[in-house]
Design a protein around this motif. Structure first.
Motif, PDB file in Angstrom:
ATOM      1  N   LEU A  62       0.831  -1.197   0.000  1.00  0.00           N
ATOM      2  CA  LEU A  62       0.000   0.000   0.000  1.00  0.00           C
ATOM      3  C   LEU A  62       0.868   1.250   0.000  1.00  0.00           C
ATOM      4  CD1 LEU A  62      -2.366  -1.271   2.827  1.00  0.00           C
ATOM      5  CD2 LEU A  62      -2.761  -1.415   0.348  1.00  0.00           C
ATOM      6  N   ILE A  63       0.651   2.088  -1.000  1.00  0.00           N
ATOM      7  CA  ILE A  63       1.406   3.335  -1.107  1.00  0.00           C
ATOM      8  C   ILE A  63       0.559   4.468  -0.536  1.00  0.00           C
ATOM      9  CG2 ILE A  63       2.386   5.052  -2.691  1.00  0.00           C
ATOM     10  CD1 ILE A  63       4.146   2.665  -2.654  1.00  0.00           C
ATOM     11  N   PHE A  64       1.185   5.215   0.361  1.00  0.00           N
ATOM     12  CA  PHE A  64       0.560   6.386   0.951  1.00  0.00           C
ATOM     13  C   PHE A  64       1.394   7.613   0.611  1.00  0.00           C
ATOM     14  CE2 PHE A  64      -0.939   2.846   3.459  1.00  0.00           C
ATOM     15  CZ  PHE A  64      -2.274   3.139   3.658  1.00  0.00           C
ATOM     16  N   ASP A  65       0.766   8.775   0.746  1.00  0.00           N
ATOM     17  CA  ASP A  65       1.429  10.052   0.514  1.00  0.00           C
ATOM     18  C   ASP A  65       1.731  10.663   1.879  1.00  0.00           C
ATOM     19  OD1 ASP A  65       1.998  12.776   0.084  1.00  0.00           O
ATOM     20  OD2 ASP A  65       0.630  12.919  -1.615  1.00  0.00           O
ATOM     21  N   LEU A  66       2.998  10.801   2.183  1.00  0.00           N
ATOM     22  CA  LEU A  66       3.437  11.386   3.440  1.00  0.00           C
ATOM     23  C   LEU A  66       4.208  12.655   3.112  1.00  0.00           C
ATOM     24  CD1 LEU A  66       3.709  11.223   6.518  1.00  0.00           C
ATOM     25  CD2 LEU A  66       5.743   9.804   6.181  1.00  0.00           C
ATOM     26  N   GLY A  67       3.500  13.777   3.102  1.00  0.00           N
ATOM     27  CA  GLY A  67       4.137  15.054   2.797  1.00  0.00           C
ATOM     28  C   GLY A  67       4.710  15.125   1.391  1.00  0.00           C
ATOM     29  N   GLY A  68       4.053  14.483   0.444  1.00  0.00           N
ATOM     30  CA  GLY A  68       4.510  14.506  -0.945  1.00  0.00           C
ATOM     31  C   GLY A  68       5.494  13.399  -1.300  1.00  0.00           C
ATOM     32  N   GLU A  69       5.916  12.625  -0.291  1.00  0.00           N
ATOM     33  CA  GLU A  69       6.826  11.497  -0.522  1.00  0.00           C
ATOM     34  C   GLU A  69       6.062  10.186  -0.373  1.00  0.00           C
ATOM     35  OE1 GLU A  69      10.055  11.649  -1.479  1.00  0.00           O
ATOM     36  OE2 GLU A  69       9.729  13.809  -1.624  1.00  0.00           O
ATOM     37  N   PRO A  70       6.435   9.170  -1.151  1.00  0.00           N
ATOM     38  CA  PRO A  70       5.736   7.892  -1.027  1.00  0.00           C
ATOM     39  C   PRO A  70       6.159   7.148   0.242  1.00  0.00           C
ATOM     40  CG  PRO A  70       7.535   7.689  -2.589  1.00  0.00           C
ATOM     41  CD  PRO A  70       7.472   9.134  -2.184  1.00  0.00           C
ATOM     42  N   ALA A 120       4.059  -4.171  -6.210  1.00  0.00           N
ATOM     43  CA  ALA A 120       4.967  -5.114  -5.552  1.00  0.00           C
ATOM     44  C   ALA A 120       5.789  -4.372  -4.501  1.00  0.00           C
ATOM     45  CB  ALA A 120       5.904  -5.739  -6.588  1.00  0.00           C
ATOM     46  N   PRO A 121       6.371  -5.105  -3.559  1.00  0.00           N
ATOM     47  CA  PRO A 121       7.244  -4.480  -2.567  1.00  0.00           C
ATOM     48  C   PRO A 121       8.592  -4.046  -3.142  1.00  0.00           C
ATOM     49  CG  PRO A 121       6.451  -6.625  -1.806  1.00  0.00           C
ATOM     50  CD  PRO A 121       6.082  -6.498  -3.248  1.00  0.00           C
ATOM     51  N   LYS A 135      14.244   3.812  -4.570  1.00  0.00           N
ATOM     52  CA  LYS A 135      13.915   3.219  -3.278  1.00  0.00           C
ATOM     53  C   LYS A 135      12.774   4.000  -2.630  1.00  0.00           C
ATOM     54  CE  LYS A 135      15.780   1.498   0.983  1.00  0.00           C
ATOM     55  NZ  LYS A 135      14.587   0.732   1.164  1.00  0.00           N
ATOM     56  N   VAL A 136      11.822   3.259  -2.078  1.00  0.00           N
ATOM     57  CA  VAL A 136      10.678   3.858  -1.406  1.00  0.00           C
ATOM     58  C   VAL A 136      10.772   3.504   0.084  1.00  0.00           C
ATOM     59  CG1 VAL A 136       8.151   3.854  -1.229  1.00  0.00           C
ATOM     60  CG2 VAL A 136       9.231   3.681  -3.483  1.00  0.00           C
ATOM     61  N   ARG A 137      10.580   4.500   0.938  1.00  0.00           N
ATOM     62  CA  ARG A 137      10.549   4.252   2.385  1.00  0.00           C
ATOM     63  C   ARG A 137       9.470   3.209   2.652  1.00  0.00           C
ATOM     64  NH1 ARG A 137       9.242   8.890   6.928  1.00  0.00           N
ATOM     65  NH2 ARG A 137       9.683   7.596   8.755  1.00  0.00           N
ATOM     66  N   LEU A 140      11.814  -8.615   4.605  1.00  0.00           N
ATOM     67  CA  LEU A 140      12.440  -7.581   5.429  1.00  0.00           C
ATOM     68  C   LEU A 140      13.808  -7.203   4.863  1.00  0.00           C
ATOM     69  CD1 LEU A 140      12.432  -5.871   8.036  1.00  0.00           C
ATOM     70  CD2 LEU A 140      13.407  -7.862   9.209  1.00  0.00           C
ATOM     71  N   ARG A 141      14.584  -8.204   4.504  1.00  0.00           N
ATOM     72  CA  ARG A 141      15.929  -7.962   3.985  1.00  0.00           C
ATOM     73  C   ARG A 141      15.909  -7.224   2.647  1.00  0.00           C
ATOM     74  NH1 ARG A 141      18.929 -10.408   0.237  1.00  0.00           N
ATOM     75  NH2 ARG A 141      17.633 -12.278   0.091  1.00  0.00           N
ATOM     76  N   ILE A 142      15.118  -7.688   1.708  1.00  0.00           N
ATOM     77  CA  ILE A 142      15.188  -7.105   0.363  1.00  0.00           C
ATOM     78  C   ILE A 142      14.541  -5.729   0.261  1.00  0.00           C
ATOM     79  CG2 ILE A 142      15.382  -9.385  -0.695  1.00  0.00           C
ATOM     80  CD1 ILE A 142      12.544  -8.958  -1.834  1.00  0.00           C
ATOM     81  N   THR A 143      13.615  -5.422   1.171  1.00  0.00           N
ATOM     82  CA  THR A 143      12.974  -4.105   1.132  1.00  0.00           C
ATOM     83  C   THR A 143      13.644  -3.109   2.074  1.00  0.00           C
ATOM     84  OG1 THR A 143      11.378  -4.702   2.856  1.00  0.00           O
ATOM     85  CG2 THR A 143      10.697  -5.045   0.546  1.00  0.00           C
ATOM     86  N   GLU A 144      14.514  -3.626   2.963  1.00  0.00           N
ATOM     87  CA  GLU A 144      15.135  -2.790   3.985  1.00  0.00           C
ATOM     88  C   GLU A 144      14.072  -2.002   4.761  1.00  0.00           C
ATOM     89  OE1 GLU A 144      18.053  -0.393   1.961  1.00  0.00           O
ATOM     90  OE2 GLU A 144      19.236  -2.150   1.390  1.00  0.00           O
ATOM     91  N   ALA A 145      12.955  -2.684   5.032  1.00  0.00           N
ATOM     92  CA  ALA A 145      11.821  -2.068   5.702  1.00  0.00           C
ATOM     93  C   ALA A 145      12.074  -1.895   7.189  1.00  0.00           C
ATOM     94  CB  ALA A 145      10.567  -2.925   5.503  1.00  0.00           C
TER      95      ALA A 145
END
Length: 158
Positions: free
Chosen positions: A53-61, A106-107, A113-115, A147-152
């Motif tokens: 799920l992509i959200f908008d946090l102050g203009g950043e994904p 997809a993740p 890179k997306v936070r 967790l590893r591949i997304t660096e979440a």
């Protein structure tokens, strides 16, 4: 050559292979546009479906990887991040930042890179399934690999 040999799904496949996970993408001709449709097609628990799920946090994904059986509490997440309001992203915003359409995000496999936050409830499942770039494709992965591949950042999101 099929429609899944290029475009977002091919990018996701390449990202998985590059990350050492391997190509676990499965394609479903009838489509898997929702978590419940994916769980039914895969014969797995709805809670093992990982929604991207992509959200908008102050203009950043902000990408939140959440269980298909749960709804993200955006107020709770914003509090834990010490951030302002988290808004649902528009389809255009999602496509711009991921290169993938809503319902098939997809993740991995994004242009930049997306936070990312990873719902800790997903660790209850040995095998997770996530969107692979379109409405017809999913891939399998473990919580630790995801967790590893997304660096979440691991976070309780509900």
């Amino acid at each position: 050559m099929t429609e899944h040999d290029d475009g977002p799904v091919a990018i996701v496949r390449a990202a998985l292979v590059a990350a050492g996970v391997g190509d676990t993408v499965r394609t479903f001709p009838a489509g898997v546009p929702t978590a419940s449709a994916a769980a039914e097609a895969l014969g797995c628990d709805l809670a093992a479906i990982t929604n991207s799920l992509i959200f908008d946090l102050g203009g950043e994904p902000l990408l939140i990887l959440a269980s298909g059986a749960a709804r993200v509490d955006t107020k709770l997440v914003a509090e834990k991040l010490g951030a302002g309001r988290i808004r649902r992203a528009s389809p255009d915003f999602v496509l711009q930042h991921t290169g993938q359409a809503v319902g098939g995000v997809a993740p991995v496999g994004h242009p930049e890179k997306v936070r990312t936050l990873l719902d800790t409830s997903l660790q209850e499942h040995q095998r997770l399934w996530a969107g692979a770039g379109d409405h017809h494709s999913m891939f399998s992965i473990t919580y630790a690999e995801l967790l590893r591949i997304t660096e979440a950042r691991e976070l309780k999101v509900r």
